[in-house]
Design an enzyme around this catalytic site. Structure first.
Site, PDB file in Angstrom:
ATOM      1  CE  LYS A   5       0.093  -4.968  11.124  1.00  0.00           C
ATOM      2  NZ  LYS A   5      -1.264  -4.965  10.458  1.00  0.00           N
TER       3      LYS A   5
ATOM      4  CD  GLN B  53      -4.404  -6.562  10.359  1.00  0.00           C
ATOM      5  OE1 GLN B  53      -3.569  -5.839  11.163  1.00  0.00           O
ATOM      6  NE2 GLN B  53      -4.176  -7.591   9.142  1.00  0.00           N
TER       7      GLN B  53
ATOM      8  CG  ASP C  89      -2.861   0.663   8.294  1.00  0.00           C
ATOM      9  OD1 ASP C  89      -1.728   0.147   8.281  1.00  0.00           O
ATOM     10  OD2 ASP C  89      -3.899   0.133   8.555  1.00  0.00           O
TER      11      ASP C  89
END
Ligand SMILES: NC(=O)c1ccc[n+]([C@@H]2O[C@H](COP(=O)([O-])OP(=O)(O)OC[C@H]3O[C@@H](n4cnc5c(N)ncnc54)[C@H](OP(=O)(O)O)[C@@H]3O)[C@@H](O)[C@H]2O)c1
Length: 287
Positions: free
Chosen positions: A50, A94, A119
């Protein structure tokens, strides 16, 4: 049968180059903050990917690394700081959190400002795509893997409307949301899971088969009809490297199109994350 490879790597590059081009014209660059708690080896790879993608397109990147023994209050204090920071447009924690903090995951999702939830996990954003219809849906902060799948199907002009889509797996991360996105695109949808009896009775009818079970080579030619489009979400590390949930070699002669593993859904997840950072940047009133 000739089959098309649904090349997520290629489409992801195209999307990233588009984002890079847009951002190059911005005076203020969008920012993404990633909180990583503990040191799960797979998560470290995902976070690194990422970071590389953000650097490539010109998104500012902040990584907050916290030790495994972090107290819950410290995580929420960090989320609170990032929620209030105007320079942070997207926040991502995460997952998975370390075992001792695992039960906090739902609370963590709720704590992130929905406008920064890149997300697409916050119930506010989930509610938005549950109730949206047609082209308005694409302006929302949609979950990265499921929307990446839809974009891949669209790129290769795979018809969705009126088709029978069967999804194997009902996780909140992939199975459930992709079923809703395909429904929003007018597919007729069935979701199978570990308690479904005779899964092949459903999968053999599918025009579009999405597999997200996390079991290497779970689907072979006996589960599919000739001419199906197969999307393999699975990423399983085996002795022979990364393999999907679909036995590619055994299904390839029966399918019209299929995603490879790696190089299919995985790169799309990151491309959509970057798009979401840009969407969030606009949602917060920039440009
Ligand atoms: N490419 C990407 O970017 C990406 C993103 C996310 C996930 N993944 C990969 O996708 C895979 C799935 O992950 P996930 O998080 O979506 O799901 P998950 O949380 O691992 O859950 C697996 C799902 O598969 C179902 N399942 C398990 N065994 C089954 C069986 N024998 N028959 C039918 N269904 C069965 C489970 O059913 P129950 O609900 O009944 O237990 C559950 O719904 C993993 O390999 C993961 O690494 C890849």
């Amino acid at each position: 049968m000739e089959h098309i490879i649904l090349d997520g790597k290629l489409l992801s590059r195209k999307i990233k180059n588009g984002i890079k081009e847009s951002i190059s014209n911005f005076a203020v660059k969008p920012g993404l903050a990633v909180i990583e708690v503990g040191s799960d080896p797979a998560s470290e790879v995902y976070v690194r990917n990422k970071e590389e993608a953000c650097n490539y397109v010109g998104i500012r990147w902040e990584k907050i690394k916290m030790p495994e023994n972090t107290q819950p209050e410290q995580i929420f204090a960090e989320i609170d700081r990032l929620n209030r920071d105007p320079g942070t447009n997207g926040i991502l924690v995460q997952f998975p959190l370390p075992i001792s903090l695992k039960s906090l995951e739902e609370k963590v999702i709720y704590a992130i400002d929905p406008k920064k939830d890149v997300d697409g996990f916050h119930p506010y954003n989930v509610g938005q795509y549950v109730s949206c219809k047609g082209s308005t849906c694409k302006n929302l902060l949609l979950p990265c893997t499921p929307y990446g799948i839809v974009r891949l199907l669209e790129e290769y002009r795979i018809p969705i409307a009126g088709k029978y889509a069967v999804i194997v797996g009902r996780s909140n991360l992939s199975g459930k949301p992709v079923s809703l996105l395909l429904l929003n695109h007018d597919a007729t949808v069935t979701i199978c899971h570990s308690k479904t009896l005779n899964i092949a009775d459903y999968t053999k009818q599918a025009d579009i088969l999405i597999v997200a079970v996390g079991k290497p080579n779970f689907i072979d030619e006996s589960f599919i009809k000739t001419g199906v489009v197969v999307v393999d979400v699975g990423i399983n590390l085996t002795d022979s490297g990364f393999v999907g949930d679909v036995n590619f070699d055994r299904v390839k002669d029966k399918v019209t199109a299929i995603t490879p593993v790696p190089g299919g859904v995985g790169p799309m997840t990151i491309a959509i994350l970057l798009e979401n950072v840009l969407k969030a940047f606009f949602l917060q009133g920039n440009h």
